[in-house]
Design an enzyme around this catalytic site. Structure first.
Site, PDB file in Angstrom:
ATOM      1  CG  HIS A 116      12.174   0.820  46.243  1.00 10.72           C
ATOM      2  ND1 HIS A 116      13.083   0.021  45.329  1.00 10.72           N
ATOM      3  CD2 HIS A 116      12.861   1.666  47.067  1.00 10.72           C
ATOM      4  CE1 HIS A 116      14.478   0.566  45.936  1.00 10.72           C
ATOM      5  NE2 HIS A 116      14.287   1.499  46.710  1.00 10.72           N
TER       6      HIS A 116
HETATM    7  C1  UD1 Z   1      14.432   3.367  51.611  1.00  9.29           C
HETATM    8  C2  UD1 Z   1      15.870   4.237  51.204  1.00  9.29           C
HETATM    9  C3  UD1 Z   1      16.140   3.679  49.894  1.00  9.29           C
HETATM   10  C4  UD1 Z   1      16.523   2.377  49.894  1.00  9.29           C
HETATM   11  C5  UD1 Z   1      15.265   1.318  50.409  1.00  9.29           C
HETATM   12  C6  UD1 Z   1      15.465   0.007  50.439  1.00  9.29           C
HETATM   13  C7  UD1 Z   1      15.982   6.572  52.209  1.00  9.29           C
HETATM   14  C8  UD1 Z   1      15.768   7.914  51.819  1.00  9.29           C
HETATM   15  N1  UD1 Z   1      15.504   5.599  51.410  1.00  9.29           N
HETATM   16  O1  UD1 Z   1      13.414   3.591  50.990  1.00  9.29           O
HETATM   17  O2  UD1 Z   1      17.525   4.496  49.636  1.00  9.29           O
HETATM   18  O3  UD1 Z   1      16.579   1.894  48.424  1.00  9.29           O
HETATM   19  O4  UD1 Z   1      14.802   2.009  51.725  1.00  9.29           O
HETATM   20  O5  UD1 Z   1      14.217  -0.710  50.537  1.00  9.29           O
HETATM   21  O6  UD1 Z   1      16.178   6.204  53.276  1.00  9.29           O
HETATM   22  N2  UD1 Z   1       6.830   1.206  54.617  1.00  9.29           N
HETATM   23  C9  UD1 Z   1       6.172   0.247  55.269  1.00  9.29           C
HETATM   24  N3  UD1 Z   1       6.707  -0.892  55.943  1.00  9.29           N
HETATM   25  C10 UD1 Z   1       7.980  -0.795  56.256  1.00  9.29           C
HETATM   26  C11 UD1 Z   1       8.857   0.335  55.511  1.00  9.29           C
HETATM   27  C12 UD1 Z   1       8.209   1.139  54.818  1.00  9.29           C
HETATM   28  O7  UD1 Z   1       4.780  -0.137  55.061  1.00  9.29           O
HETATM   29  O8  UD1 Z   1       8.479  -1.801  56.991  1.00  9.29           O
HETATM   30  C13 UD1 Z   1       6.235   2.226  53.845  1.00  9.29           C
HETATM   31  C14 UD1 Z   1       5.593   3.563  54.420  1.00  9.29           C
HETATM   32  O9  UD1 Z   1       4.572   3.999  53.842  1.00  9.29           O
HETATM   33  C15 UD1 Z   1       6.883   4.143  54.269  1.00  9.29           C
HETATM   34  C16 UD1 Z   1       7.407   4.082  52.810  1.00  9.29           C
HETATM   35  O10 UD1 Z   1       6.942   2.613  53.010  1.00  9.29           O
HETATM   36  O11 UD1 Z   1       6.333   5.828  54.251  1.00  9.29           O
HETATM   37  C17 UD1 Z   1       8.536   4.322  52.394  1.00  9.29           C
HETATM   38  O12 UD1 Z   1       9.593   3.721  53.400  1.00  9.29           O
HETATM   39  P1  UD1 Z   1      11.106   4.556  53.781  1.00  9.29           P
HETATM   40  O13 UD1 Z   1      12.011   3.914  54.793  1.00  9.29           O
HETATM   41  O14 UD1 Z   1      10.764   6.164  54.184  1.00  9.29           O
HETATM   42  O15 UD1 Z   1      11.645   4.548  52.564  1.00  9.29           O
HETATM   43  P2  UD1 Z   1      12.042   3.402  51.393  1.00  9.29           P
HETATM   44  O16 UD1 Z   1      11.398   3.839  50.160  1.00  9.29           O
HETATM   45  O17 UD1 Z   1      11.902   2.051  52.136  1.00  9.29           O
END
Ligand code: UD1
Length: 353
Positions: free
Chosen positions: A204
């Site tokens: 991820h």
């Molecule tokens: C975040 C943390 C990372 C951690 C991870 C745990 C930051 C910079 N990164 O990364 O350090 O290891 O969480 O899982 O804070 N999305 C969904 N549904 C959700 C959440 C996210 O569809 O419930 C999708 C969205 O497209 C979003 C993408 O995942 O843009 C990334 O989510 P984001 O919270 O920005 O970062 P993570 O990759 O989850």
């Protein structure tokens, strides 16, 4: 003592499950604030239900966005929440944008901030998490370090005051929940494969998902393995699947709960991951790990070859799967006293007024 604990992403829910319990057992009045960084049921609600985490006082509903957009909206909502709830301290976990937002807001409001999982460094500032860690440690009054290595990183940056070697709250969580996982999420309910006959993978990190060459090499490597590869997939990676060929032996699954993940990890022949926490959980559950990154913050895990850090190189990944370590799995992160890491942290937080 009234504190606000701020969480937002999956690994933070797991850490809060054990620390909130310890804080509340000491009579600390804790308001749990959920930024809403993770919001899908299988990325958030399932963790609260399954681990018995107290319902958040507020869910700020921030959701996804670019780093600046997401962090800024979290900061605005957290400022309002702190003004209303008037915590004496703020507790933050790990290295996500939720961690950074809460630390910045609290520091500007002159509310002491304490950081659980302080002192970790990958020495790679292109990782958003590394930036979040450095700033949060700098702003925190108490730095709760999971390992001696983390204490040393802070010392090398000139920071010794307020630094406590508490041990790793993820080890607490693994110990507390592994037995429950075996009862409530047996392997047979999760996969048709027998223990030891499959690999478990997670991918991820932006450094892998946002570089099609790296992501393809990782999937190619999975395809070269002589066993099924179970891949519970983060939504971020799901949006990138069009960029890669999914080999026949790769079983893409929806994200799984923490208890299910513990069972799958314990049952796997090996784990392939770019997660931070899973590198440790694998070892604590007796499973070897292959890390799909160019460096690790958890250098203790590499002792004896139990965790091999190989990046996104197809051949290196396949070779690492073949290389089975001998000897004992290293156990680290237990801290330096008779207390559990969560008890240690809650004693220091509760005693600081
Ligand atoms: C975040 C943390 C990372 C951690 C991870 C745990 C930051 C910079 N990164 O990364 O350090 O290891 O969480 O899982 O804070 N999305 C969904 N549904 C959700 C959440 C996210 O569809 O419930 C999708 C969205 O497209 C979003 C993408 O995942 O843009 C990334 O989510 P984001 O919270 O920005 O970062 P993570 O990759 O989850």
């Amino acid at each position: 003592m009234t504190i606000c604990s701020v969480v937002g992403a999956r690994p933070q829910f797991v850490k809060a499950a054990v620390v909130s319990h310890a804080l509340r057992s000491r009579g600390v009045r804790e308001y749990l604030l959920h930024t809403g960084q993770h919001y899908d049921d299988d990325m958030s609600a399932v963790f609260f239900d399954e681990l018995g985490i107290p319902a958040p006082e507020r869910n700020l509903g921030i959701g996804s966005g670019s780093h600046a957009d997401q962090t800024a909206r979290m900061m605005m909502a957290l400022e309002i929440a702190f003004l209303d709830l008037r915590p004496e301290r703020v507790l933050v976990y790990g290295d996500t944008n939720s961690t950074l937002a809460a630390a910045l807001v609290a520091a500007k409001m002159h509310i002491p901030v304490d950081h659980v999982e302080a002192g970790l460094r990958s020495f790679n500032r292109r990782m958003p998490e590394e930036v979040n860690r450095i700033v949060t440690d700098r702003l925190s009054e108490f730095c709760f370090c999971p390992t001696q290595t983390a204490v040393e990183h802070l010392a090398s940056e000139g920071r010794t005051e307020g630094v406590h070697l508490t041990g790793d709250v993820m080890l607490d969580a693994t110990r507390v929940f592994a037995e429950r996982a075996a009862l409530r999420r047996p392997l047979i309910s999760l996969t048709r494969h027998e223990a030891g006959s499959f690999a478990l993978a997670t991918v991820h990190r932006a450094e892998n998902t946002d570089h099609p060459g790296r992501l393809s090499a990782i999937f190619d490597a999975f395809g070269s393995l002589d066993m099924p590869v179970l891949l519970p997939l983060h939504p971020r990676t799901r949006t990138r699947l069009a960029d890669v060929d999914i080999p026949d032996n790769v079983e893409v699954m929806a994200p799984v709960s923490y208890l299910a993940m513990l069972t799958l990890t314990a049952g796997a022949a090996c784990v392939l991951t770019d997660s931070g926490g899973l590198q440790k959980e694998a070892l604590w559950l007796g499973t070897r790990c292959i890390t799909l990154r160019d460096e690790t913050e958890w250098t203790e895990t590499t002792q004896g070859g139990w965790n091999q850090v190989v990046g996104a190189d197809r051949k290196a990944i396949a070779a690492a799967v073949e290389r089975v370590p001998a000897g004992l799995v290293p156990v680290f992160g237990a801290g330096s006293t008779d207390e559990t890491p969560s008890e240690h942290i809650s004693r220091l937080v509760a005693g600081s007024d």
